[in-house]
Motif scaffolding. Sequence first.
Motif, PDB file in Angstrom:
ATOM      1  N   THR A  24     -18.928 -39.101 -32.434  1.00 19.27           N
ATOM      2  CA  THR A  24     -17.604 -38.418 -32.002  1.00 19.27           C
ATOM      3  C   THR A  24     -16.531 -39.261 -32.602  1.00 19.27           C
ATOM      4  O   THR A  24     -15.473 -38.965 -33.019  1.00 19.27           O
ATOM      5  CB  THR A  24     -17.630 -38.511 -30.433  1.00 19.27           C
ATOM      6  N   ALA A  25     -16.635 -40.729 -32.208  1.00 19.42           N
ATOM      7  CA  ALA A  25     -15.235 -41.352 -32.648  1.00 19.42           C
ATOM      8  C   ALA A  25     -15.219 -41.193 -34.359  1.00 19.42           C
ATOM      9  O   ALA A  25     -14.316 -41.278 -34.777  1.00 19.42           O
ATOM     10  CB  ALA A  25     -15.704 -42.779 -32.408  1.00 19.42           C
ATOM     11  N   ALA A  26     -16.384 -41.453 -35.042  1.00 25.72           N
ATOM     12  CA  ALA A  26     -16.277 -41.023 -36.620  1.00 25.72           C
ATOM     13  C   ALA A  26     -15.403 -39.727 -37.026  1.00 25.72           C
ATOM     14  O   ALA A  26     -14.628 -39.690 -37.801  1.00 25.72           O
ATOM     15  CB  ALA A  26     -17.523 -41.412 -37.128  1.00 25.72           C
ATOM     16  N   LEU A  27     -16.049 -38.686 -36.113  1.00 33.92           N
ATOM     17  CA  LEU A  27     -15.540 -37.382 -36.627  1.00 33.92           C
ATOM     18  C   LEU A  27     -14.082 -37.130 -36.134  1.00 33.92           C
ATOM     19  O   LEU A  27     -13.574 -36.075 -36.469  1.00 33.92           O
ATOM     20  CB  LEU A  27     -16.628 -36.430 -36.168  1.00 33.92           C
ATOM     21  N   THR A  28     -13.645 -37.601 -35.168  1.00 24.81           N
ATOM     22  CA  THR A  28     -12.425 -37.716 -34.600  1.00 24.81           C
ATOM     23  C   THR A  28     -11.297 -38.550 -35.253  1.00 24.81           C
ATOM     24  O   THR A  28     -10.086 -38.695 -34.827  1.00 24.81           O
ATOM     25  CB  THR A  28     -12.200 -37.590 -33.155  1.00 24.81           C
ATOM     26  N   PHE A  29     -11.702 -39.441 -35.963  1.00 23.82           N
ATOM     27  CA  PHE A  29     -10.837 -40.745 -36.604  1.00 23.82           C
ATOM     28  C   PHE A  29      -9.602 -40.050 -37.521  1.00 23.82           C
ATOM     29  O   PHE A  29      -8.635 -40.352 -37.350  1.00 23.82           O
ATOM     30  CB  PHE A  29     -11.800 -41.483 -37.571  1.00 23.82           C
ATOM     31  N   VAL A  30      -9.949 -39.071 -38.485  1.00 24.70           N
ATOM     32  CA  VAL A  30      -9.018 -38.469 -39.437  1.00 24.70           C
ATOM     33  C   VAL A  30      -8.020 -37.635 -38.687  1.00 24.70           C
ATOM     34  O   VAL A  30      -6.767 -38.046 -38.921  1.00 24.70           O
ATOM     35  CB  VAL A  30      -9.594 -37.449 -40.339  1.00 24.70           C
ATOM     36  N   PRO A  31      -8.352 -36.961 -37.794  1.00 24.16           N
ATOM     37  CA  PRO A  31      -7.059 -36.310 -36.818  1.00 24.16           C
ATOM     38  C   PRO A  31      -6.100 -37.398 -36.071  1.00 24.16           C
ATOM     39  O   PRO A  31      -5.015 -37.177 -36.125  1.00 24.16           O
ATOM     40  CB  PRO A  31      -7.840 -35.563 -35.871  1.00 24.16           C
ATOM     41  N   VAL A  32      -7.030 -38.422 -35.540  1.00 27.53           N
ATOM     42  CA  VAL A  32      -6.050 -39.297 -35.011  1.00 27.53           C
ATOM     43  C   VAL A  32      -5.039 -40.025 -35.913  1.00 27.53           C
ATOM     44  O   VAL A  32      -3.986 -40.432 -35.617  1.00 27.53           O
ATOM     45  CB  VAL A  32      -6.906 -40.258 -34.369  1.00 27.53           C
ATOM     46  N   VAL A  33      -5.709 -40.400 -37.187  1.00 29.68           N
ATOM     47  CA  VAL A  33      -4.705 -41.071 -38.186  1.00 29.68           C
ATOM     48  C   VAL A  33      -3.762 -40.151 -38.650  1.00 29.68           C
ATOM     49  O   VAL A  33      -2.414 -40.699 -38.792  1.00 29.68           O
ATOM     50  CB  VAL A  33      -5.701 -41.563 -39.672  1.00 29.68           C
ATOM     51  N   LEU A  34      -4.067 -39.032 -38.801  1.00 32.09           N
ATOM     52  CA  LEU A  34      -2.920 -37.896 -39.074  1.00 32.09           C
ATOM     53  C   LEU A  34      -1.662 -37.799 -37.799  1.00 32.09           C
ATOM     54  O   LEU A  34      -0.633 -37.466 -38.171  1.00 32.09           O
ATOM     55  CB  LEU A  34      -3.414 -36.528 -39.376  1.00 32.09           C
ATOM     56  N   ALA A  35      -2.362 -38.021 -36.543  1.00 35.54           N
ATOM     57  CA  ALA A  35      -1.424 -37.557 -35.438  1.00 35.54           C
ATOM     58  C   ALA A  35      -0.480 -38.978 -35.608  1.00 35.54           C
ATOM     59  O   ALA A  35       0.710 -38.816 -35.476  1.00 35.54           O
ATOM     60  CB  ALA A  35      -2.110 -37.619 -34.229  1.00 35.54           C
ATOM     61  N   VAL A  36      -0.923 -39.949 -35.817  1.00 37.52           N
ATOM     62  CA  VAL A  36      -0.040 -41.347 -35.920  1.00 37.52           C
ATOM     63  C   VAL A  36       0.610 -41.202 -37.112  1.00 37.52           C
ATOM     64  O   VAL A  36       2.092 -41.655 -36.918  1.00 37.52           O
ATOM     65  CB  VAL A  36      -0.961 -42.646 -35.934  1.00 37.52           C
ATOM     66  N   ALA A  37       0.342 -40.831 -38.194  1.00 40.55           N
ATOM     67  CA  ALA A  37       1.380 -40.627 -39.446  1.00 40.55           C
ATOM     68  C   ALA A  37       2.363 -39.485 -39.036  1.00 40.55           C
ATOM     69  O   ALA A  37       3.589 -39.600 -39.465  1.00 40.55           O
ATOM     70  CB  ALA A  37       0.242 -40.026 -40.673  1.00 40.55           C
ATOM     71  N   GLY A  38       1.915 -38.515 -38.202  1.00 40.39           N
ATOM     72  CA  GLY A  38       3.052 -37.382 -37.992  1.00 40.39           C
ATOM     73  C   GLY A  38       4.278 -38.136 -36.976  1.00 40.39           C
ATOM     74  O   GLY A  38       5.233 -37.708 -37.301  1.00 40.39           O
ATOM     75  N   LEU A  39       3.712 -38.974 -36.278  1.00 42.60           N
ATOM     76  CA  LEU A  39       4.861 -39.667 -35.425  1.00 42.60           C
ATOM     77  C   LEU A  39       5.900 -40.348 -36.277  1.00 42.60           C
ATOM     78  O   LEU A  39       7.100 -40.738 -35.903  1.00 42.60           O
ATOM     79  CB  LEU A  39       3.945 -40.979 -34.517  1.00 42.60           C
ATOM     80  N   LEU A  40       5.333 -40.876 -37.362  1.00 47.08           N
ATOM     81  CA  LEU A  40       6.384 -41.522 -38.249  1.00 47.08           C
ATOM     82  C   LEU A  40       6.832 -40.821 -39.585  1.00 47.08           C
ATOM     83  O   LEU A  40       7.715 -41.569 -40.274  1.00 47.08           O
ATOM     84  CB  LEU A  40       5.355 -42.757 -39.171  1.00 47.08           C
ATOM     85  N   HIS A  41       6.498 -39.524 -39.228  1.00 46.64           N
ATOM     86  CA  HIS A  41       6.778 -38.877 -40.695  1.00 46.64           C
ATOM     87  C   HIS A  41       8.380 -38.240 -40.254  1.00 46.64           C
ATOM     88  O   HIS A  41       8.812 -37.828 -39.252  1.00 46.64           O
ATOM     89  CB  HIS A  41       6.082 -37.268 -40.644  1.00 46.64           C
ATOM     90  N   PRO A  42       9.566 -38.555 -41.284  1.00 43.92           N
ATOM     91  CA  PRO A  42      10.770 -38.126 -40.961  1.00 43.92           C
ATOM     92  C   PRO A  42      10.757 -36.842 -40.943  1.00 43.92           C
ATOM     93  O   PRO A  42       9.951 -35.866 -41.584  1.00 43.92           O
ATOM     94  CB  PRO A  42      11.242 -38.420 -42.361  1.00 43.92           C
ATOM     95  N   HIS A  43      11.825 -36.125 -40.238  1.00 46.21           N
ATOM     96  CA  HIS A  43      11.857 -34.580 -40.079  1.00 46.21           C
ATOM     97  C   HIS A  43      12.707 -34.072 -41.152  1.00 46.21           C
ATOM     98  O   HIS A  43      12.514 -32.838 -41.428  1.00 46.21           O
ATOM     99  CB  HIS A  43      12.533 -34.309 -38.542  1.00 46.21           C
TER     100      HIS A  43
END
Length: 207
Positions: A24-43
């Motif tokens: 489960t951790a392996a298969l949910t890793f990519v969405p978590v990475v994208l979520a963190v990137a989204g917090l850093l993404h300029p609007h």
Amino acid sequence: MTTRPHAGPVHGEAAPTRQIVLRTAALTFVPVVLAVAGLLHPHHLTQETAERWVTLHLLLLPVFPLLTGTLLLLVRGLRGAWVTTVRVGSYIYAIFYTSLDAIAGVAYGTMVANADDLASLARIGPAVDVVGGTLGLIGSAGFLLASVATTAALASRHGGRRVALGGTVLIAASVLWLGSHIYWPEGVLTVLGLGLGFGLLTVSTQR
């Protein structure tokens, strides 16, 4: 359409808890990475944010396609028309969404970072948005197709009731993915929804 396993019975002993947690951790890793990137993404893309914009999209070029890698892992070992549809949808997503990232993210961000005539870029921007938005929509539609097919394939293998919750969450998040990137808050919540769907399907099908 039916989905046939390579071998093995439909029912069996449950997988060890540690194995389920790790998978489960392996298969949910990519969405978590994208979520963190989204917090850093300029609007907004400006010359002040362009460097971070380009860097972020360069780092994400190999990450976005991995979302459908998760779907392919969920149906690994299964056969049938639904699994073929998962592969087709995954291919469409990987090609077109990566194109969006390359054009509207890396290329346009580089232009803005190095532009002397911002007035010209202001005229170019809407055209880039149209092209990038179209590519992103096609890619996201491919992802939605793959998500629906993944749910159907797993339902054929494990039963509809077992995968109903995870499949519903995954498909709902995939619909939201049609109109959002990874911007906070909508995009971040969307990719976390994808991760939740992945996780629920992983846990419910571990037999």
